[in-house]
Structures are given as C-alpha cells and as structure tokens.
Design a protein around this motif. Structure first.
Motif, short mmCIF file in Angstrom:
data_model
loop_
_atom_site.label_atom_id
_atom_site.label_comp_id
_atom_site.label_asym_id
_atom_site.label_seq_id
_atom_site.Cartn_x
_atom_site.Cartn_y
_atom_site.Cartn_z
N ASN A 188 -94.35 18.26 98.89
CA ASN A 188 -95.80 18.12 98.85
C ASN A 188 -96.25 17.51 97.52
N VAL A 200 -98.29 14.08 97.09
CA VAL A 200 -99.56 13.99 96.36
C VAL A 200 -99.48 12.90 95.29
N LEU A 225 -104.31 20.80 95.22
CA LEU A 225 -103.31 19.94 95.83
C LEU A 225 -101.89 20.26 95.36
N VAL A 226 -101.75 20.69 94.10
CA VAL A 226 -100.40 20.85 93.55
C VAL A 226 -100.10 22.27 93.08
N PRO A 279 -100.45 14.43 88.32
CA PRO A 279 -101.59 14.23 89.23
C PRO A 279 -102.92 14.06 88.49
#
Length: 334
Positions: free
Chosen positions: A7, A11, A272-273, A283
């Motif tokens: 993931n 991202v 998201l992370v 990111p």
C-alpha cells in the motif's frame, strides 16, 4: 513504510505520477488555463531557438521551483512533526523562514535588488543561516525540544518585527509595495540561475532530514526510548533542525513565504500511509510538490486582473484546515 508495504508503494507511486502530471501541466498551461502546446509549435516553426528559450528560461524554472519548494515544505513539515511530536509543528516554527524573509527584505530595502535578481536569494540564504545560528546560541549546547520551540518562536517574532520595521521605514512606496508582493509568495519571473543556486542548499537539507528517519520512529515512543535504542538526541535534533533551516531558507529566499504547506500536507498523508513518522517523509514531499504545483496552476486561471500570489492561495486553504486541526486536537485531549 506503513503496516502494508504494498500500500505504501502504491501511495508513493500514485503521488509521484500525479506530481509528474501537474509538473507537465505547469509547463504547458498559461494564463486563463490556456494550453500553450499550439503556441510552442507555432513558435518552433518560426524559430526553434526562441521556443526552446521560452521553454527552458520561463516555463521550466517556474515548474521546477514549484516542485522543489513544495517537496521541501512537505518533507520538512513531516520531519518536524515527527521530531517535536507535535501535530501543529511546521517549518516556520524554528525561525528559518522568518530569517530568510528578513534577509531578502533587507536586500529590497537597501536597493541591492535593483542590481541583480540573485541578490535576493543570497540575502535570504544568509538570513536563514543567521537565524539558525541565533537559534543555537539561544538554545545552548544540548537543547531540549521545548527550548528549541521557544527559541524558534522568539526568532520568528523578532524577524517579523524587523521586517515590519523595514516596511515602515521604506524610503519609497514602490519599494514597500515590491517587498509586500514578494512576501506573498510567487513562482513567476524566476530563472534557472535561481534554481541552480538554491538546489544545493535544498539537497543538503533534504539529506539531513531524511537521515533521521529511523530516529523519528523511535522518538514516537519517547526520548528515553530513542536514547535507549542508541540514537543520540543531540545529533538527531541538530540534523533535523539544520536540514530544515537550510532547505526552507533556500525555498523562502527565492519564492517568498508560501505558508501552511508543511502543516497541511503531513496530515493529509497520514490516513494513506499510517502514523509512523518515517513512512510519512516521502509521501509528504510528493504531496507538498503536488499541492504547490496545483496552487500555481490555479492562480493562472483568472483571465482578468493581476495574477494571484501562490502564498495567498495556500493560506486560504491552510488557515481553515489549521483551525479545524486545533479544534480536533482540543476534542481529543483528555
């Protein structure tokens, strides 16, 4: 990395692709949202050298600075939030932004800016370095996190006061107007000379901040735990602060003050992370670059009137987010 490395890769790759699209769009989108591809083709048919000059000396520097400055603000914002363990931390907290702004303003005030545009970023870099030197003089040889924050706030307040004094004592209303417009933040009328000048400072700053990534994860468990795991807090703090000062000082020295990017972007990336500070660095750099490029494209959309300053757009977006963040933090407090 987050709990799910796949993931995290997804991202980062998605953000990199999105940033690349915005970078290309920044080069080829003009005033009023007009696509410039046809104009470039028309100019190329007449004189390829002129078309290449317009591309490399006008369009490309603006896009590159949007990319570099946004990445700097996003990366250093994530790094400081991890170092200080404070969701409200942002790059201007340590005073480097204020020092860079004051250094550039003094160049305008003294009239040196009329000689060559390069005096402005030189003054900004010297101002940022001076602010870092004062920060460490105030904080002492082995400063605590709280001492650094207090010293940074004091430097920011003092440089802000000196900047206001320079505006108040400006010998010409035109000089004062030039200072105000510069402080609002913009990527227009920049050249590749300025890009190459600030790039080494940004690069060294990025490396110093990224070098703390393992320590930032350990710091999430507390300073004592990080020290037990073998991390020198003095070294980690110095690398993060000096790296942030160099990179942000270079950014501010060439574009003016572009606020709230370093505060907003890490919070947008966390869902998201994940919460690990180390997983947030890349990111946030990509997200910061995307945000600044998108804001710079947005300011070109109006056809009539003067072009908006990019610092105004980021503040209009960031200020409400900052207020929401304060309210959320207050609700979550025990």
């Amino acid at each position: 990395m987050s709990r799910h490395p796949l993931n995290a890769w997804t991202v980062n790759i998605s953000l990199a692709a999105f940033t690349l699209i915005l970078f290309i769009a920044s080069i080829y989108i003009g005033r009023g949202g007009e696509l410039l591809t046809d104009k470039f083709a028309l100019i190329s048919e007449t004189d390829r050298d002129i078309a290449w000059l317009v591309l490399t000396e006008i369009r490309l520097p603006r896009a590159l600075l949007g990319l570099l400055v946004g990445a700097t603000l996003g990366l250093t914002g994530a790094g400081l939030q991890g170092l200080l363990r404070n969701p409200l931390a942002e790059p201007g907290l340590i005073g480097a932004s204020g020092g860079a702004a004051l250094g550039a303003v003094l160049v305008f005030y003294s009239g040196l800016a009329a000689g060559t545009a390069m005096f402005v970023p030189v003054g900004g870099i010297l101002g940022a370095l001076a602010a870092l030197a004062v920060l460490y003089l105030l904080a002492g040889r082995n400063p605590s996190i709280v001492t650094i924050i207090l010293a940074g706030v004091a430097i920011s307040a003092f440089t802000g006061a000196l900047t206001s004094l320079a505006l108040n004592l400006s010998p010409s209303p035109y000089a004062a107007l030039e200072i105000v417009f510069w402080m609002l933040g913009s990527l227009t009328d920049r050249s590749m000379v300025q890009v190459w000048f600030v790039l080494p400072f940004m690069g060294v700053g990025w490396l110093l901040v990224v070098s703390t990534y393992r320590a930032l994860d350990a710091l999430a468990l507390g300073e004592d735990t990080a020290s037990t795991l073998g991390f020198s807090m003095r070294s980690v703090t110095a690398r993060a602060i000096i790296g942030t000062g160099l990179a942000v000082g270079a950014a501010v020295s060439v574009t003016g003050v572009i606020g709230f990017v370093g505060l907003v972007v890490p919070h947008l990336m966390r869902p998201l992370v994940g919460q690990r500070p180390a997983s947030l660095l890349l990111p946030s750099a990509l997200g910061g670059a995307a945000l600044v490029l998108a804001a710079d494209i947005l300011v070109r959309i109006p056809v009539n009137g003067p072009e908006l300053k990019i610092g105004v757009v980021t503040s209009l977006v960031g200020a409400p987010f900052f207020l929401w963040l304060i309210l959320r933090t207050r609700r979550e407090a025990p």
